[in-house]
Design a protein around this motif. Sequence first.
Motif, PDB file in Angstrom:
ATOM      1  N   SER A 115    -100.376  -9.061 -43.978  1.00  0.00           N
ATOM      2  CA  SER A 115    -100.728  -8.108 -42.929  1.00  0.00           C
ATOM      3  C   SER A 115    -102.195  -8.306 -42.608  1.00  0.00           C
ATOM      4  O   SER A 115    -103.054  -8.109 -43.476  1.00  0.00           O
ATOM      5  CB  SER A 115    -100.472  -6.677 -43.407  1.00  0.00           C
ATOM      6  N   GLU A 154     -97.892  -0.154 -50.798  1.00  0.00           N
ATOM      7  CA  GLU A 154     -98.913   0.066 -49.773  1.00  0.00           C
ATOM      8  C   GLU A 154    -100.261   0.455 -50.360  1.00  0.00           C
ATOM      9  O   GLU A 154    -101.234   0.575 -49.622  1.00  0.00           O
ATOM     10  CB  GLU A 154     -98.429   1.088 -48.742  1.00  0.00           C
ATOM     11  N   SER A 199     -96.603  -7.450 -39.260  1.00  0.00           N
ATOM     12  CA  SER A 199     -95.950  -7.804 -40.531  1.00  0.00           C
ATOM     13  C   SER A 199     -94.538  -7.235 -40.586  1.00  0.00           C
ATOM     14  O   SER A 199     -93.628  -7.872 -41.127  1.00  0.00           O
ATOM     15  CB  SER A 199     -96.783  -7.368 -41.729  1.00  0.00           C
ATOM     16  N   LEU A 248     -99.512  -9.095 -49.137  1.00  0.00           N
ATOM     17  CA  LEU A 248     -98.840  -7.841 -49.436  1.00  0.00           C
ATOM     18  C   LEU A 248     -98.161  -7.965 -50.791  1.00  0.00           C
ATOM     19  O   LEU A 248     -97.620  -9.013 -51.128  1.00  0.00           O
ATOM     20  CB  LEU A 248     -97.803  -7.520 -48.358  1.00  0.00           C
ATOM     21  N   ALA A 286     -98.359  -2.319 -44.341  1.00  0.00           N
ATOM     22  CA  ALA A 286     -97.703  -3.188 -43.383  1.00  0.00           C
ATOM     23  C   ALA A 286     -98.217  -2.850 -41.989  1.00  0.00           C
ATOM     24  O   ALA A 286     -98.385  -1.684 -41.650  1.00  0.00           O
ATOM     25  CB  ALA A 286     -96.196  -3.001 -43.454  1.00  0.00           C
ATOM     26  N   LEU A 321     -92.519  -2.563 -50.561  1.00  0.00           N
ATOM     27  CA  LEU A 321     -93.922  -2.899 -50.357  1.00  0.00           C
ATOM     28  C   LEU A 321     -94.818  -1.860 -51.018  1.00  0.00           C
ATOM     29  O   LEU A 321     -94.684  -0.661 -50.747  1.00  0.00           O
ATOM     30  CB  LEU A 321     -94.235  -2.943 -48.853  1.00  0.00           C
TER      31      LEU A 321
END
Length: 170
Positions: A44, A67, A76, A49, A72, A65
């Motif tokens: 991203s 974060e 992405s 990621l 994202a 994912l």
Amino acid sequence: MYVAFDQLPPKARVWIYQASRPLSGPEIVSVMPALAHFADEWTSHGRSLLASAEFLHQHFLVIGLDEDVANASGCSIDASVRFVARLEQELGVTLLDKSQLAFLRAGTVYTVKHTELKAAVAAGTVLADTFYFDNTVATKAELDTHWPRPAGETWLARFFRHEEKNPALA
């Protein structure tokens, strides 16, 4: 950067894609390297990621994912959808169609078209206590604790209240 799915934190974001048919063990094994490669290369805005992807119940591709490492971006997320579309071609299944709802009965996943749900409830094929795979869950914690869960405890609850109020439809 790829991480094993079970190593993602509870607040990791998840996206669930439902296959149009059950995948065989060999099919899933054949795409595992592609899943790991995608997660390893997913970025991203140039930042790696911390992600994972796996198939659950032979029907559901789940991409996760963390974060906390990086969020994202729109680009992405678009890249992940393109990846899923390539998997559709490779496996000969549909993963991006949201018109089927998945339920669990006696350990078997079965689907009902969204447009046929009301009739399935009226026929007793889907009950309030039928386990439903709510693919709108947003985090790994929700995936782990509320997926699947009784249909009457999800957004589908409104279909069962209607049946209780109007028994003539049953």
